[in-house]
Design a protein around this motif. Structure first.
Motif, PDB file in Angstrom:
ATOM      1  N   SER A 211     -42.931  -5.434 -30.184  1.00 48.27           N
ATOM      2  CA  SER A 211     -43.522  -6.670 -30.692  1.00 48.27           C
ATOM      3  C   SER A 211     -44.878  -6.890 -30.025  1.00 48.27           C
ATOM      4  N   ILE A 212     -45.661  -7.774 -30.596  1.00 45.40           N
ATOM      5  CA  ILE A 212     -46.978  -8.088 -30.033  1.00 45.40           C
ATOM      6  C   ILE A 212     -46.851  -8.567 -28.586  1.00 45.40           C
ATOM      7  N   ASP A 213     -45.742  -9.260 -28.264  1.00 44.95           N
ATOM      8  CA  ASP A 213     -45.564  -9.747 -26.901  1.00 44.95           C
ATOM      9  C   ASP A 213     -44.785  -8.767 -26.016  1.00 44.95           C
ATOM     10  N   GLY A 214     -44.651  -7.520 -26.446  1.00 48.21           N
ATOM     11  CA  GLY A 214     -44.201  -6.464 -25.547  1.00 48.21           C
ATOM     12  C   GLY A 214     -42.732  -6.138 -25.500  1.00 48.21           C
ATOM     13  N   TYR A 215     -41.933  -6.592 -26.480  1.00 48.93           N
ATOM     14  CA  TYR A 215     -40.489  -6.374 -26.432  1.00 48.93           C
ATOM     15  C   TYR A 215     -40.041  -5.308 -27.439  1.00 48.93           C
TER      16      TYR A 215
ATOM     17  N   LEU B 133     -46.771  -0.815 -32.997  1.00 44.98           N
ATOM     18  CA  LEU B 133     -46.932  -2.255 -32.777  1.00 44.98           C
ATOM     19  C   LEU B 133     -46.608  -3.032 -34.042  1.00 44.98           C
TER      20      LEU B 133
ATOM     21  N   LEU C 160     -43.684 -11.820 -32.859  1.00 48.39           N
ATOM     22  CA  LEU C 160     -43.490 -12.288 -31.485  1.00 48.39           C
ATOM     23  C   LEU C 160     -42.001 -12.576 -31.311  1.00 48.39           C
TER      24      LEU C 160
ATOM     25  N   GLY D 297     -40.583 -13.422 -28.176  1.00 46.43           N
ATOM     26  CA  GLY D 297     -40.399 -14.461 -27.175  1.00 46.43           C
ATOM     27  C   GLY D 297     -39.734 -14.008 -25.898  1.00 46.43           C
ATOM     28  N   SER D 298     -38.711 -13.169 -25.998  1.00 50.46           N
ATOM     29  CA  SER D 298     -38.020 -12.615 -24.828  1.00 50.46           C
ATOM     30  C   SER D 298     -37.165 -11.456 -25.319  1.00 50.46           C
TER      31      SER D 298
ATOM     32  N   PRO E 104     -38.219  -5.640 -22.509  1.00 53.56           N
ATOM     33  CA  PRO E 104     -39.602  -5.180 -22.587  1.00 53.56           C
ATOM     34  C   PRO E 104     -39.672  -3.658 -22.640  1.00 53.56           C
TER      35      PRO E 104
ATOM     36  N   SER F 102     -40.512  -2.716 -17.658  1.00 55.00           N
ATOM     37  CA  SER F 102     -40.270  -3.891 -16.825  1.00 55.00           C
ATOM     38  C   SER F 102     -40.035  -3.462 -15.391  1.00 55.00           C
TER      39      SER F 102
END
Length: 198
Positions: free
Chosen positions: A11-15, A155, A159, A161-162, A165, A168
Motif C-alpha cells: 500500500s502507499i503507506d507501506g503495508y 505499489l 492506504l 492504515g496499519s 509492513p 519492520s
C-alpha cells in the motif's frame, strides 16, 4: 552467483497486508483488472492484468529460480496445494519442519539453520536465476544479513492504515537504496525496482 531480491505488493503507506491480514482485495486488485491473461502453475488460477503488468510478471517468472518463504506463509497457503504458482522450488525457513511430508522434495525444502542457510539452499536450486525472498520477516532477515541485492515494490493505490509492513524493526537504519532503477506503470499498480546499497 544468483541475485537475491524481495518483492511485494504494498500500500502507499507501506503495508503488505492490513489489520488481521486484511486488505488483500485492495492490494491485489491489479491481478484481475486487465485483459492480458497470465497463467500460473495452479489449476484454475489465471491472472488478468494490464499489458504492462503482464510483461512485468513474465520477466519476473522467467528470471526466478527459487523462492524463500517463512513457515507462516507456507501454512497460510496450505503449501499452495503442493506447488507454488510460479512453478519453482520453495525453501521454507522454519523452526519446526512438518511431520507429514519429507524435509525435501522437488517442490519444497525445509531449512531450520537460519536465513543464511535458507538463501544458500535457494541459490543452489536457482543456479544463475534469481532467488526471491518473501516480504516481511524473511526480507528483513535477508537485509540485515547483507544478502539482499534488490527490492521490488508493486505499489497499490490504497492506504491500509496499519497491518504488516514490508519491512519492520530493522536493526540498522537508514538503509540506502538506488533508484528506482525501473518503473512500470500498470493499471491500478506501479511496479518499482530498487538496488540495495552495501
Amino acid at each position: 552467483m544468483s541475485k537475491v531480491m524481495t518483492g511485494a505488493t504494498m500500500s502507499i503507506d507501506g503495508y503488505i497486508s492490513g489489520p488481521n491480514e486484511s486488505g488483500f482485495d485492495h492490494l491485489f486488485r491489479w491481478y484481475g483488472n486487465g485483459d492480458v491473461e497470465t497463467p500460473t502453475a495452479m489449476p484454475g488460477m489465471t491472472l488478468r492484468t494490464s499489458k504492462a503488468s503482464a510483461e512485468h510478471l513474465r520477466e519476473l517468472n522467467e528470471r526466478t529460480g527459487a523462492l524463500v518463504v517463512g513457515r507462516h506463509l507456507y501454512d497460510a497457503t496450505n503449501g499452495w496445494g503442493g506447488r507454488h504458482p510460479m512453478d519453482v522450488p520453495v525453501v521454507v525457513l522454519t523452526h519446526r519442519p512438518p511431520t507429514d511430508r519429507p524435509v525435501a522434495d522437488e517442490n519444497f525444502v525445509f531449512v531450520t539453520e537460519g536465513i543464511e542457510a535458507a538463501v544458500a539452499t535457494a541459490r543452489e536450486l536457482a543456479g544463475d536465476s534469481w532467488v526471491v525472498v518473501n516480504g516481511g520477516t524473511i526480507a528483513r532477515q535477508c537485509l540485515e544479513a547483507g544478502l539482499l541485492d534488490e527490492i521490488h515494490v508493486d505499489l497499490a493505490p490504497v492506504l491500509l492504515g496499519s497491518g504488516t509492513p514490508f519491512f519492520s524493526e530493522l536493526a540498522t537504519v537508514p538503509v540506502e537504496l538506488v533508484g528506482p532503477t525501473r518503473v512500470v506503470e500498470g493499471i491500478g499498480v506501479t511496479h518499482l525496482r530498487y538496488e540495495v546499497v552495501r
